[in-house]
Design a protein around this motif. Sequence first.
Motif, short mmCIF file in Angstrom:
data_model
loop_
_atom_site.label_atom_id
_atom_site.label_comp_id
_atom_site.label_asym_id
_atom_site.label_seq_id
_atom_site.Cartn_x
_atom_site.Cartn_y
_atom_site.Cartn_z
N THR B 3 0.85 -1.19 0.00
CA THR B 3 0.00 0.00 0.00
C THR B 3 0.88 1.23 0.00
OG1 THR B 3 -1.50 -1.24 1.40
CG2 THR B 3 -1.89 1.13 1.23
N ALA B 4 0.49 2.22 -0.78
CA ALA B 4 1.22 3.49 -0.79
C ALA B 4 0.50 4.43 0.18
CB ALA B 4 1.24 4.08 -2.19
N ARG B 5 1.21 4.87 1.22
CA ARG B 5 0.59 5.77 2.21
C ARG B 5 1.34 7.10 2.21
NH1 ARG B 5 -1.69 2.71 6.61
NH2 ARG B 5 -2.02 4.72 7.61
N VAL B 6 0.59 8.17 2.09
CA VAL B 6 1.22 9.49 2.16
C VAL B 6 1.49 9.80 3.63
CG1 VAL B 6 0.97 11.94 1.65
CG2 VAL B 6 0.00 10.24 0.08
N ILE B 7 2.75 9.99 3.98
CA ILE B 7 3.03 10.29 5.40
C ILE B 7 3.38 11.76 5.61
CG2 ILE B 7 3.70 7.93 6.03
CD1 ILE B 7 6.63 8.83 5.85
N ARG B 14 6.33 15.68 -1.04
CA ARG B 14 5.56 14.57 -0.47
C ARG B 14 6.47 13.39 -0.10
NH1 ARG B 14 0.54 11.66 -3.53
NH2 ARG B 14 2.15 11.19 -5.06
N TRP B 15 6.10 12.71 0.97
CA TRP B 15 6.74 11.44 1.34
C TRP B 15 5.68 10.34 1.24
CZ3 TRP B 15 11.46 9.72 3.94
CH2 TRP B 15 12.47 10.70 3.96
N LEU B 16 6.01 9.32 0.46
CA LEU B 16 5.13 8.16 0.34
C LEU B 16 5.80 6.98 1.03
CD1 LEU B 16 4.00 7.61 -3.38
CD2 LEU B 16 2.52 7.98 -1.41
N ALA B 17 5.04 6.26 1.83
CA ALA B 17 5.58 5.01 2.40
C ALA B 17 4.92 3.84 1.68
CB ALA B 17 5.28 4.95 3.89
N LEU B 18 5.73 2.92 1.17
CA LEU B 18 5.21 1.74 0.47
C LEU B 18 5.36 0.57 1.42
CD1 LEU B 18 7.14 2.57 -2.80
CD2 LEU B 18 4.76 3.11 -2.31
N VAL B 19 4.22 0.13 1.94
CA VAL B 19 4.29 -0.78 3.09
C VAL B 19 3.30 -1.94 3.02
CG1 VAL B 19 5.15 1.00 4.67
CG2 VAL B 19 2.69 0.76 4.33
N ARG B 20 3.61 -2.97 3.80
CA ARG B 20 2.69 -4.06 4.17
C ARG B 20 2.03 -4.75 2.97
NH1 ARG B 20 5.26 -2.17 7.55
NH2 ARG B 20 4.62 -1.25 9.53
N ASP B 21 2.75 -5.73 2.44
CA ASP B 21 2.21 -6.52 1.34
C ASP B 21 1.57 -7.78 1.92
OD1 ASP B 21 1.69 -7.97 -0.89
OD2 ASP B 21 3.78 -8.25 -1.49
N PRO B 22 0.26 -7.93 1.86
CA PRO B 22 -0.38 -9.12 2.46
C PRO B 22 0.00 -10.41 1.73
CG PRO B 22 -2.00 -7.76 1.28
CD PRO B 22 -0.72 -6.99 1.29
N ASP B 30 9.89 -8.43 5.75
CA ASP B 30 9.06 -7.31 5.30
C ASP B 30 9.92 -6.04 5.25
OD1 ASP B 30 6.77 -6.04 4.48
OD2 ASP B 30 6.13 -5.52 6.51
N THR B 31 9.68 -5.23 4.25
CA THR B 31 10.47 -4.00 4.11
C THR B 31 9.54 -2.81 3.84
OG1 THR B 31 10.73 -4.42 1.74
CG2 THR B 31 12.53 -5.15 3.17
N PRO B 169 5.04 -8.94 14.52
CA PRO B 169 4.21 -10.13 14.29
C PRO B 169 2.90 -9.74 13.60
CG PRO B 169 4.09 -9.43 16.58
CD PRO B 169 5.04 -8.49 15.90
N PRO B 170 2.24 -10.72 12.99
CA PRO B 170 0.97 -10.42 12.36
C PRO B 170 -0.01 -9.82 13.37
CG PRO B 170 1.67 -12.66 11.87
CD PRO B 170 2.61 -12.13 12.88
N GLY B 171 -0.74 -8.84 12.94
CA GLY B 171 -1.71 -8.22 13.82
C GLY B 171 -1.15 -7.04 14.59
#
Lengths: 201, 246
Positions: B3-7, B14-22, B30-31, B169-171
């Motif tokens: 997901t791309a999140r604008v932080i 702008r700073w975008l964080a590319l995070v959390r691939d299910p 995870d990176t 951990p998950p969750g």
Amino acid sequence: MALANQDPGCELRRIVRINEEIKSVIARAFKINLMAMNAIFLAKRAGQSALGFGVLSNELRRFAMDLQRQMTQLRETTYGSVATVTALVKQARLNNVLERARREATGIGRGVIDEFMRGRHGFAHARQREQIGALNRRLSQMIADTSQLVELGSVLARSAKIEAAYGGPFSAALMQVSSDFENTIGEIQRSLASLSKQREL
Amino acid sequence: MKTARVIYEEGGHRWLALVRDPNRPEYLIDTNEYLVSVGDDAILLDPGGNEIFPAVFSALSTEFDPRKIDKLFASHQDPDIISSLSLWLEFNPQIKCHISWLWASFVPHFGGNQDTFVPIPDGGADIFVGGQRLQAIPAHYLHSSGNFHLYDSKAKILFSGDVGAALLPPGEDSLFVEDFDRHIRHAETFHRRWMGSERAKRDWCDRVSQLDIEMLCPQHGAIYRGAHVRRFIDWFAQLEIGIVRR
């Protein structure tokens, strides 16, 4: 090497097998060289009755050296093909990742990848086919040349066997040596047949 | 896909964080990747490994045209940081990769040529994105021997590579650190083992304490913001590191 549509990783493994076969032929050629040297000494001891056998042993020695040289060239060509196939492996891996990216992407990302892959695939495939074709032709030619040379070696070994029959008291020993020649050359022929088969797979 | 999140966003900055691939396989760590853009100019920070390229590329392209990326920043040489280099170069062969001089001849094994790399000297360097100055801050031996973080004084964001990383951990994988005490347990083992030099750690803590930081963005785990930034620096300063616990 009909590899355009195959797993390039298979091609690397095939090259390893071809190289192992080449190594075994080189080892046998070296053995023939030593055997021929011994045969020359034996013919000298046998004297007048083994003159023909001596000439043939000399020819077999020359044959062994030619064969070693030819196989070394074949090995160098095979090593050269590692670079081509490695590039193919890398290409295939890259295509795989890009294909995954294409499936995941939406909107502009999908468009960018589609456009990129269209140009890339056509170019890469054409270049791969060309490289593999050239490699295939070169290996075929080299194996065919080597097979002809080995056929000559086989004729020499058979002639040596005939000459051994005229070796008088040395006949049995000369017969044994010529049989060894024949057997070793037979092994080389089988290796070459296997090489041909590997190439065609 | 990630997901791309604008932080951070202010004007065209702008700073975008590319995070959390299910869909990320469990065997891959995870990176987080970050894109800093100012107008049409952008730099991608720690672009990640080959295997996660599809997820990064797809998430990024929902917010930014990937063809416009002409700068990469690699905090260090690890495969999860920069092994996707060859793929980014496929899209833009002119791309420049800013990395410690120490790794400028090692990382080309992942791709690129003599024109690709902009070696950062040990003391750090400025990198300009759309006229905005970003500072490569030395973080050597944390954990890599040639290691940099990237500070944006306007956004008050420090990209801190592996410092601040947590294996969540998950969750418990929210984007921002919510409960510091709970979160930091997932960071402790990582820092004790990966960070090898007490002296380097103290230097880093002193150095970043002088910066005005609103967000500290690690390459793994959650982002520290507000008071959590200071808490993290203090926590790290007193943590015993460079040891193998048996």
